[in-house]
Design a protein around this motif. Structure first.
Motif, mmCIF file in Angstrom:
data_model
loop_
_atom_site.group_PDB
_atom_site.id
_atom_site.type_symbol
_atom_site.label_atom_id
_atom_site.label_comp_id
_atom_site.label_asym_id
_atom_site.label_seq_id
_atom_site.Cartn_x
_atom_site.Cartn_y
_atom_site.Cartn_z
ATOM 1 N N THR A 65 0.807 -1.269 -0.118
ATOM 2 C CA THR A 65 -0.121 0.191 -0.025
ATOM 3 C C THR A 65 1.191 1.467 -0.424
ATOM 4 O O THR A 65 2.515 1.539 0.472
ATOM 5 C CB THR A 65 -1.173 -0.247 1.774
ATOM 6 O OG1 THR A 65 -0.075 -0.436 2.086
ATOM 7 C CG2 THR A 65 -1.579 -1.455 1.814
ATOM 8 N N THR A 75 -8.058 -1.809 -0.491
ATOM 9 C CA THR A 75 -6.708 -2.477 0.446
ATOM 10 C C THR A 75 -7.955 -4.205 0.374
ATOM 11 O O THR A 75 -7.505 -4.969 0.140
ATOM 12 C CB THR A 75 -6.280 -2.499 0.476
ATOM 13 O OG1 THR A 75 -5.562 -0.870 0.776
ATOM 14 C CG2 THR A 75 -5.394 -3.001 1.030
ATOM 15 N N ILE A 106 -1.446 0.734 -5.684
ATOM 16 C CA ILE A 106 -1.119 -0.093 -4.346
ATOM 17 C C ILE A 106 -0.966 -1.180 -5.335
ATOM 18 O O ILE A 106 -1.064 -0.846 -6.600
ATOM 19 C CB ILE A 106 -2.664 -0.603 -4.307
ATOM 20 C CG1 ILE A 106 -3.300 -0.008 -3.409
ATOM 21 C CG2 ILE A 106 -2.687 -1.951 -4.029
ATOM 22 C CD1 ILE A 106 -4.714 -0.116 -2.609
#
Length: 220
Positions: A65, A75, A106
């Motif tokens: 992340t 996420t 990400i």
């Protein structure tokens, strides 16, 4: 004046940029790649496949992340994709192996695992402990990376299987079922006998015969 307009346009472009998922894959089967693409299309962020190797330091399923902007819901969506494909995701919240992200971006890393050296699936197993009793005792045969289920009507369906980080994973269209391995003793008319048992880990909507454990009992 022209420079002022250019600066304003750059600021506007930066402000409008949406966080992106950068997807790294390695050694996935064609079916797994298809499953992954379908699932990525269903999540909320744009994504981009990156044609670079996955660092060996990363687990088979890793999310990396942004250090400055954590998108929790997104996420979790991506971790759910990994779990649905039979993986146990590892989430890193800081840079790793010279990979780092910012602005909400990400990193998504998914690597196929080869069958462990010396590992052999039993050639013939039976379904057991099914969520629907009628699917118990179906014949299941394993051959290299293909598993065949003999269904109630006698038809055989052939699927791909893999072994990932101690999980048996069977792929069916855009879903996967994963199984954990154990070797319990099983009661038989001839006493307790050893077995290889693969217990399914999640309930899938369809087909119901994937909601069964797989077992072979060794009668000596």
């Amino acid at each position: 004046m022209r420079n002022g307009i250019l600066i304003c346009m750059l600021l506007l472009l930066t402000a409008c940029q949406q966080p992106t998922v950068y997807v790294y894959t390695q050694a996935l089967t064609d079916i797994q790649t298809q499953q992954l693409t379908i699932r990525l299309q269903q999540q909320s962020l744009p994504y981009q496949f990156i044609q670079l190797p996955i660092p060996k330091e990363f687990a088979a399923a890793t999310l990396l992340t942004s250090e400055d902007k954590l998108l929790t819901a997104e996420t979790e969506q991506l971790a759910g994709i990994m779990q649905a494909m039979g993986y146990q995701p590892q989430i890193n919240y800081v840079s790793a192996a010279n990979h780092h992200y910012s602005n909400g971006n990400i990193g998504f890393y998914l690597r196929g695992e080869h069958i462990e050296p010396g590992f052999n699936m039993p050639k013939l197993m039976r379904t057991t402990n099914c969520s629907e009793d009628r699917y118990n005792n179906l014949r299941v045969t394993f051959n290299e990376n293909v598993v065949a289920f003999t269904l109630l009507n006698g038809a055989r369906t052939h699927l791909e299987w893999q072994f990932y980080e101690n999980y048996l994973v069977i792929n069916y269209r855009d879903i996967s079922q994963s199984y954990t391995h154990s070797t319990p003793l099983v009661a038989t008319p001839f006493g307790e006998k050893p077995s290889d048992t693969y217990r399914y880990t999640a309930h899938v909507e369809s087909p119901q015969w994937l909601n069964c454990s797989l077992q072979v009992v060794y009668m000596d």
